[in-house]
Design a protein around this motif. Structure first.
Motif, PDB file in Angstrom:
ATOM      1  N   LEU A   1       0.799  -1.204   0.000  1.00 34.52           N
ATOM      2  CA  LEU A   1       0.000   0.000   0.000  1.00 34.52           C
ATOM      3  C   LEU A   1       0.843   1.270   0.000  1.00 34.52           C
ATOM      4  N   LEU A   2       2.009   1.205   0.611  1.00 36.83           N
ATOM      5  CA  LEU A   2       2.866   2.394   0.631  1.00 36.83           C
ATOM      6  C   LEU A   2       3.330   2.776  -0.774  1.00 36.83           C
ATOM      7  N   GLN A   3       3.570   1.762  -1.611  1.00 41.08           N
ATOM      8  CA  GLN A   3       3.970   2.050  -2.983  1.00 41.08           C
ATOM      9  C   GLN A   3       2.849   2.774  -3.727  1.00 41.08           C
ATOM     10  N   LEU A   4       1.613   2.326  -3.543  1.00 43.73           N
ATOM     11  CA  LEU A   4       0.477   2.973  -4.185  1.00 43.73           C
ATOM     12  C   LEU A   4       0.267   4.382  -3.639  1.00 43.73           C
ATOM     13  N   ARG A   5       0.466   4.537  -2.347  1.00 46.00           N
ATOM     14  CA  ARG A   5       0.346   5.866  -1.745  1.00 46.00           C
ATOM     15  C   ARG A   5       1.391   6.805  -2.341  1.00 46.00           C
ATOM     16  N   ALA A   6       2.615   6.323  -2.484  1.00 50.40           N
ATOM     17  CA  ALA A   6       3.683   7.143  -3.067  1.00 50.40           C
ATOM     18  C   ALA A   6       3.334   7.534  -4.502  1.00 50.40           C
ATOM     19  N   LEU A   7       2.827   6.594  -5.290  1.00 52.93           N
ATOM     20  CA  LEU A   7       2.433   6.904  -6.667  1.00 52.93           C
ATOM     21  C   LEU A   7       1.286   7.916  -6.699  1.00 52.93           C
ATOM     22  N   GLY A   8       0.353   7.783  -5.764  1.00 45.48           N
ATOM     23  CA  GLY A   8      -0.748   8.739  -5.691  1.00 45.48           C
ATOM     24  C   GLY A   8      -0.260  10.137  -5.365  1.00 45.48           C
ATOM     25  N   ILE A   9       0.674  10.233  -4.438  1.00 50.51           N
ATOM     26  CA  ILE A   9       1.251  11.535  -4.071  1.00 50.51           C
ATOM     27  C   ILE A   9       1.970  12.142  -5.269  1.00 50.51           C
ATOM     28  N   LYS A  12      -0.586  13.492  -7.719  1.00 55.39           N
ATOM     29  CA  LYS A  12      -1.220  14.752  -7.303  1.00 55.39           C
ATOM     30  C   LYS A  12      -0.255  15.933  -7.351  1.00 55.39           C
ATOM     31  N   MET A  13       1.020  15.679  -7.118  1.00 54.71           N
ATOM     32  CA  MET A  13       1.967  16.789  -6.985  1.00 54.71           C
ATOM     33  C   MET A  13       2.882  16.982  -8.189  1.00 54.71           C
ATOM     34  N   VAL A  14       3.040  15.949  -9.021  1.00 55.36           N
ATOM     35  CA  VAL A  14       4.001  16.051 -10.128  1.00 55.36           C
ATOM     36  C   VAL A  14       3.332  15.780 -11.477  1.00 55.36           C
ATOM     37  N   THR A  15       2.897  14.551 -11.710  1.00 55.95           N
ATOM     38  CA  THR A  15       2.441  14.185 -13.051  1.00 55.95           C
ATOM     39  C   THR A  15       1.120  14.831 -13.439  1.00 55.95           C
ATOM     40  N   ASP A  92      11.885   6.481   1.402  1.00 56.37           N
ATOM     41  CA  ASP A  92      12.775   5.832   0.442  1.00 56.37           C
ATOM     42  C   ASP A  92      12.113   5.663  -0.928  1.00 56.37           C
ATOM     43  N   ILE A  93      10.830   5.298  -0.925  1.00 59.33           N
ATOM     44  CA  ILE A  93      10.111   5.135  -2.198  1.00 59.33           C
ATOM     45  C   ILE A  93      10.025   6.475  -2.917  1.00 59.33           C
ATOM     46  N   LEU A  94       9.648   7.531  -2.197  1.00 62.21           N
ATOM     47  CA  LEU A  94       9.510   8.852  -2.806  1.00 62.21           C
ATOM     48  C   LEU A  94      10.846   9.365  -3.342  1.00 62.21           C
ATOM     49  N   VAL A  95      11.928   9.120  -2.611  1.00 61.60           N
ATOM     50  CA  VAL A  95      13.252   9.540  -3.096  1.00 61.60           C
ATOM     51  C   VAL A  95      13.560   8.855  -4.422  1.00 61.60           C
ATOM     52  N   GLN A  96      13.324   7.558  -4.504  1.00 61.74           N
ATOM     53  CA  GLN A  96      13.599   6.831  -5.748  1.00 61.74           C
ATOM     54  C   GLN A  96      12.746   7.352  -6.902  1.00 61.74           C
ATOM     55  N   LEU A  97      11.461   7.588  -6.642  1.00 62.62           N
ATOM     56  CA  LEU A  97      10.585   8.116  -7.688  1.00 62.62           C
ATOM     57  C   LEU A  97      11.041   9.507  -8.128  1.00 62.62           C
TER      58      LEU A  97
END
Length: 144
Positions: A1-9, A12-15, A92-97
């Protein structure tokens, strides 16, 4: 779920804002768009240093206000209960993205950021002002 949350963020903020600012904003030309991209890149680099700031952000990476009060999805993404361990993983996920996004922007837009299109004369900017920011019309015309 954290990966999906990171993608959602990121959505909303970038793509999402990227598509809105560069693909639906009829008021900006191809060469004018580079100023938006430079601002976005600066904000992405700042967020990469402190990605959990995205959980409290009031503006997207283009500096446009987010609908913090009325966007239920954004509220859920930003305010979901997060344990300390989840924060570490989400960080860590957000940094990689963010690193991947920054790399792609710098690679694909090198000519605009540091190359031959980085410093144009006013006459060239005027001459190219009718050039579209995106290739959506050409894709539509060719049936892509």
């Amino acid at each position: 779920l954290l990966q999906l949350r990171a993608l959602g963020i990121i959505g909303k903020m970038v793509t999402g804002p990227w598509m809105h600012e560069l693909y639906t904003n009829a008021g900006i030309s191809n060469l004018d768009s580079i100023n938006y991209i430079k601002m976005c890149l600066e904000n992405l680099n700042a967020l990469k240093e402190s990605p959990l700031m995205m959980l409290q952000a009031k503006t997207d990476t283009f500096g446009v206000s987010l609908d913090v009060g009325s966007d239920a999805v954004l509220n859920e993404l930003q305010n979901s209960a997060t344990t300390e361990q989840d924060k570490i993983v989400l960080h860590d996920i957000l940094v990689q993205l963010l690193e991947g996004i920054i790399y792609v922007i710098k690679t694909q837009l090198h000519d605009y950021l540091k190359g031959t299109l980085a410093h144009l004369s006013p006459s060239v900017v005027h001459q190219a002002s009718s050039t579209p920011v995106h290739n959506m019309f050409a894709e539509h015309t060719l049936g892509l």
